[in-house]
Design an enzyme around this catalytic site. Structure first.
Site, short mmCIF file in Angstrom:
data_model
loop_
_atom_site.label_atom_id
_atom_site.label_comp_id
_atom_site.label_asym_id
_atom_site.label_seq_id
_atom_site.Cartn_x
_atom_site.Cartn_y
_atom_site.Cartn_z
N GLY A 114 0.80 -1.22 0.00
CA GLY A 114 0.00 0.00 0.00
C GLY A 114 0.84 1.26 0.00
CG ASN A 158 -2.23 -7.60 -2.37
OD1 ASN A 158 -1.58 -8.47 -2.91
ND2 ASN A 158 -2.45 -7.60 -1.06
CG LEU A 159 -5.76 -6.32 -7.31
CD1 LEU A 159 -6.59 -6.98 -8.40
CD2 LEU A 159 -4.38 -5.98 -7.84
CD GLN A 160 -8.64 -1.43 -0.24
OE1 GLN A 160 -7.49 -1.86 -0.19
NE2 GLN A 160 -9.26 -0.94 0.82
NE ARG A 161 -3.90 -2.29 1.39
CZ ARG A 161 -4.37 -3.50 1.23
NH1 ARG A 161 -5.51 -3.68 0.58
NH2 ARG A 161 -3.74 -4.55 1.68
CE LYS A 176 1.70 -7.68 -2.55
NZ LYS A 176 1.39 -7.10 -1.22
CB CYS A 224 -3.93 -3.21 6.88
SG CYS A 224 -3.29 -1.58 7.26
CB CYS A 271 -11.18 -13.93 13.83
SG CYS A 271 -9.43 -14.29 13.95
#
Lengths: 517, 150
Positions: free
Chosen positions: A172, A201-204, A217, A319, A475
């Site tokens: 990010g 990961n692609l959202q940011r 990456k 995060c 969770c």
């Protein structure tokens, strides 16, 4: 009433041999302007092409350097005397730039001399113009919006070209930082990462696109950076940063850009920066809030001056567990890149001794003042940390046993693997499956038959749980449910297991039909 | 153009370069009408690594001018050494040079002084021109040569 300017020996030939000249004006700048109007030949020796006083020209108002007053805006009174005092400077040509790269000066020192040079000048960021690489016509066109600003100019751009930044992480924060640094014309960009691009990961993480999912990456990052600016040398390191490799990886870089998302690595980056004398352009993000600062400069504080001890493990979620607003790392990563550029070119006021906090929801920046702590265990006057330590241990993070990772087997009686849970369910057993995530996570995916009680609600609602049944808590990845398990044990539940790897591992191993996040 | 060195001057500069090797040395040149009659060693106050840089502080510069007035001579320029580098000015020297001063450079290789050259900045700052160094005979001005070390 006129004021007097004292003229130094080498400039007297321009003032008809006069040692002092009478001029008039209301400020230092006006007196100097009057002087250069009368004696035009002085101008090129006092002012650089960008119109600013040359840095080796010192101007004193009476006995004070105007740099410590209001520079050229300093007002003058009747009877004040101005003195122009040369700094006499020079030196041998050198082929070693801060980035350790050769430039074409035609002169090469011996190996010994060069080795010694890096020791002596290890701290030096600003170097003479002779050592800086030149810009090609294509580069001049590319960087023209930099070049026309006097603060940056040709010198600043050449300094950037001679400089190097190491990004820890291509996620990010690393994405915008690496892209802007590359676009801005940094000479060498190092990237440390060992991860693979995932849909989540692609959202940011703008270095990576949908087509990159599944690639490393580093490969993805290299492609984007090279496409953006082929003049940048990209050096990639496919390894997890560790106490063993940090000093080696940092060596030769001018700035380290910390884009990590966990405490052990954050402390490791900080300590390695202090020990190697390389500044740390720091940033971190969580949910809607970001932080940034510049640590580990010679005079400024380090991360440990602010946080001598890490938080208890699990107290601050990552995060991956807590979420993060996609645009947030854009803001913080760009601040880190900005600070890196300022450090490398020597312009502006760096974010040293200041801790910037950004709240995206309120759209507010706050700034805390930080001081170097003389008691700091790593950068204080009597440091106790003089080499890199075991940061997993320091942060109380238990490394997972290797065997459990490779075989997927539960490591103790308090854990159950997704595969074993599935077997139990298939065998007709009815453990109580407790999901301690948040409702919005529960909407994305769930284990059939599970009951949602978010971790924060558990102390109020644990009476709803059956004491006579086996409870399997889960969770997303296992962190929060481990806390739920500890809590339930403390209030007398005899049989609580933690689902190893959380729902993500359940989806991987048992139910791939569900979406992951 | 030429710069003449009185006896003892060249030796004093070389000795200073040897003394500070592997760091650069620097000092002031005093004299009249193109003849250097005295030198004065100055501290190298650079913060950029003294193996490749020298810097004379403003205060030391002011003192150097004052000393010239006291000695009733002119400040003619400065000398410095290039450890393990040729006695040729660098771009850095050019960027920081002042007009009308003579800049003497002595190359010091592995602690031993070698070539000595002298340079002057062109008025348009575009380059240095080398000026010829001449060495006055011992019997020419025997009583005017002096070397001040401070």
């Amino acid at each position: 009433m006129p004021n007097t300017i004292n003229i130094p020996t080498p400039l007297r030939p321009f003032t008809d041999k006069k040692e002092s000249v009478e001029v008039s004006g209301a400020t230092v700048g006006e007196l100097l302007a009057d002087l250069t109007t009368r004696y035009e030949g002085l101008r090129r020796h006092l002012y650089a092409d960008n119109g600013r006083l040359r840095n080796f020209v010192n101007v004193y108002l009476n006995d004070e350097d105007i740099r410590y007053l209001q520079r050229e805006q300093t007002p003058v009174k009747a009877g004040d005397t101005l003195s122009i005092v040369p700094s006499v400077a020079g030196g041998a040509p050198t082929t070693a730039t801060p980035a350790g790269r050769d430039v074409d000066s035609g002169l090469h020192p011996s190996t010994d001399a060069r080795g010694a040079l890096s020791d002596v000048e290890g701290q030096t960021r600003l170097t003479g113009a002779d050592e800086l690489p030149n810009l090609s016509p294509e580069e001049i066109q590319r960087y023209s919006r930099h070049l026309i600003m006097p603060e940056m100019g040709m010198d600043g751009q050449r300094r950037l070209k001679a400089s190097s930044v190491l990004c820890i992480g291509a996620g990010g924060l690393g994405s915008p930082a690496a892209m802007y640094l590359a676009a801005a014309g940094i000479g060498r960009l190092g990237i440390v990462d060992f991860d693979v691009v995932d849909y989540s990961n692609l959202q940011r993480q703008l270095l990576h696109t949908t087509n990159d999912v599944g690639r490393t990456k580093l490969e993805s990052a290299r492609d984007k950076v090279v496409a953006l600016n082929p003049h940048v040398q990209v050096d990639t390191y496919e390894e997890a940063l560790s106490s063993e490799n940090a000093m080696r990886l940092f060596k030769g870089y001018d700035v380290i850009l910390d884009g990590t998302d966990n405490f052990p690595t954050r402390y490791l980056v900080n300590d390695a920066c202090v020990l190697s004398g390389i500044p740390n352009a720091y940033g971190s993000i969580f949910r809607f809030e970001g932080q940034a600062s510049v640590f580990a400069t010679k005079e400024g504080p380090c991360y440990r001056c602010l946080y001598p001890e890490p938080p208890p493990p699990g107290l601050v979620p990552s995060c991956a567990e807590g979420g993060v607003l996609g645009v947030l790392p854009g803001v913080i990563g760009v601040i880190q890149a900005t600070e890196s550029i300022k450090l490398l070119t020597g312009i502006g006021e760096p974010l040293i001794g200041r801790f910037l906090i950004y709240d995206a929801l309120k759209m507010r920046f706050r700034e805390l003042k930080l001081k170097k702590d003389p008691e700091c265990p790593v950068c204080g006057t009597n440091p106790t940390v003089t080499k890199l330590i075991d940061y997993e241990q320091f942060c109380g993070v238990r490394p997972e046993p290797q065997q459990a990772q490779t075989t997927g087997a539960a490591v103790n009686e308090w854990e159950i693997t997704p595969v074993d849970l599935k077997k139990k369910l298939d065998a007709g057993e009815t453990p109580f499956i407790l999901d301690v995530r948040e409702p919005n996570e529960y909407q994305i995916n769930r284990i059939p038959g599970s009951t949602l009680i978010p971790l924060g609600d558990l102390p109020r609602r644990y009476q709803e749980l059956p004491r006579d049944r086996e409870i399997v808590a889960h969770c997303k990845m296992g962190g929060r449910s481990a806390k739920a398990q500890d809590f339930l044990k403390s209030v007398g539940f005899p049989n609580v297991k933690n689902l190893k790897g959380g729902i993500l591992e359940w989806i991987d191993k048992v139910d791939p039909s569900q979406p992951k996040y | 153009m030429a710069l003449s060195l009185q006896p003892g001057i060249a030796d004093a500069i070389r000795a200073h370069g040897t003394e500070t090797y592997p760091n650069e040395c620097c000092g002031a040149l005093y004299g009249r009408d193109g003849v250097v009659t005295a030198t004065h060693a100055l501290p190298n106050t650079t913060e950029e690594g003294p193996r490749r840089r020298f810097l004379v502080r403003p205060q030391d510069y002011r003192d150097a001018e004052k000393r010239a007035t006291e000695l009733e001579v002119d400040l003619l320029g400065f000398y410095h050494s290039h450890p393990d580098h040729p006695a040729r000015p660098s771009q850095y020297d050019l960027d920081h040079a002042w007009p009308f001063f003579s800049y003497i450079i002595v190359a010091v290789r592995a602690g031993t002084p070698e070539d000595m050259t002298s340079w002057r900045l062109r008025e348009d700052r575009s380059a240095f021109d080398e000026e010829r160094l001449t060495y006055a005979e011992h019997n020419q001005h025997p009583d005017t040569a002096s070397s001040v070390h401070g």
